[in-house]
Design a protein around this motif. Structure first.
Motif, PDB file in Angstrom:
ATOM      1  N   UNK A 146       0.840  -1.197   0.000  1.00 35.90           N
ATOM      2  CA  UNK A 146       0.000   0.000   0.000  1.00 35.90           C
ATOM      3  C   UNK A 146       0.873   1.245   0.000  1.00 35.90           C
ATOM      4  N   UNK A 147       0.329   2.327  -0.537  1.00 33.03           N
ATOM      5  CA  UNK A 147       1.047   3.591  -0.522  1.00 33.03           C
ATOM      6  C   UNK A 147       0.119   4.735  -0.892  1.00 33.03           C
ATOM      7  N   UNK A 148       0.641   5.942  -0.841  1.00 30.23           N
ATOM      8  CA  UNK A 148      -0.107   7.141  -1.221  1.00 30.23           C
ATOM      9  C   UNK A 148       0.775   8.008  -2.098  1.00 30.23           C
ATOM     10  N   UNK A 149       0.141   8.752  -2.973  1.00 30.37           N
ATOM     11  CA  UNK A 149       0.888   9.717  -3.783  1.00 30.37           C
ATOM     12  C   UNK A 149      -0.015  10.914  -4.060  1.00 30.37           C
ATOM     13  N   UNK A 150       0.555  12.102  -4.008  1.00 29.06           N
ATOM     14  CA  UNK A 150      -0.186  13.326  -4.281  1.00 29.06           C
ATOM     15  C   UNK A 150       0.533  14.131  -5.353  1.00 29.06           C
ATOM     16  N   UNK A 151      -0.175  15.055  -5.898  1.00 23.89           N
ATOM     17  CA  UNK A 151       0.403  15.938  -6.908  1.00 23.89           C
ATOM     18  C   UNK A 151       1.640  16.633  -6.321  1.00 23.89           C
ATOM     19  N   UNK A 152       2.753  16.587  -7.058  1.00 21.94           N
ATOM     20  CA  UNK A 152       3.975  17.240  -6.613  1.00 21.94           C
ATOM     21  C   UNK A 152       4.877  16.370  -5.765  1.00 21.94           C
TER      22      UNK A 152
END
Length: 199
Positions: A146-152
């Motif tokens: 699992x992971x997260x990613x956001x703009x920038x």
């Protein structure tokens, strides 16, 4: 000198006990009604407001998350909510291609983590992958990351295209194959293209 309790005192005690029982019963009824309403609202949200016009190409463009050409079994969904919309995307890749894809979306110095605290098998979020006919990734343990990613967050060609924050899941569900799941929250201002008329 101790006398027998008066009739008035006994009646008062009986009324207090009866009043207490009635109050507890009323509280239980109100609580059950609230839970029933909440459950009903959750069921309504699960079944409501899914756009039939959300195609893989449209969801990919809106979220900025690429669907690799090697992907198979591509599934997408777009749910319109009162506070925010949610775009779901899932597809299968060969293990090596899945690792390459996820590397493009993982911030430098970090890595995806294993699902060491899975949800129960009957976990059913309001906006879930069950709508796409696949298990909720939060319930999967073996072979799951699992992971997260956001703009920038990521300075890679694929990472630079990301428009919103997304939750990423990868599940190696069979030898040589990994299913990628993405869940993206979006401000409720987009309108998916209309569904194509049925032939």
């Amino acid at each position: 000198m101790t006398g027998k309790p008066s009739r008035a005192g006994s009646l008062r005690r009986v009324l207090l006990v009866v009043g207490g029982v009635v109050a507890v019963a009323a509280a239980v009824v109100v609580s059950l009604a609230f839970l029933a309403d909440s459950s009903s609202d959750l069921e309504k949200e699960k079944n409501c407001c899914w756009s039939e016009g959300a195609t893989p190409a449209w969801v990919s463009r809106v979220t900025g998350l690429k669907i690799p050409v090697e992907a198979s079994d591509v599934r997408v969904g777009y749910h319109s909510g009162s506070r925010y919309d949610t775009a779901l995307m899932a597809f299968t890749l060969p293990d090596k291609k899945a690792d390459e894809y996820l590397a493009q979306l993982t911030p430098e110095g970090s890595k995806m983590i294993e699902n060491t605290n899975p949800r129960e098998k009957d976990y059913s979020p309001a906006v879930g992958f069950a709508h796409l006919g696949i298990p909720e990734p939060e319930t999967l343990v073996e072979g799951t990351r699992m992971g997260n990613v956001c703009r920038g967050d990521v300075d890679t060609p694929d990472g630079k295209k990301i428009q919103y924050c997304a939750k990423l899941f990868a599940h190696r569900f069979t030898t040589g194959s990994t299913r990628i799941f993405t869940r993206t929250g979006i401000e409720p201002s987009l309108t998916p293209p209309p569904a194509k008329p049925k032939a």
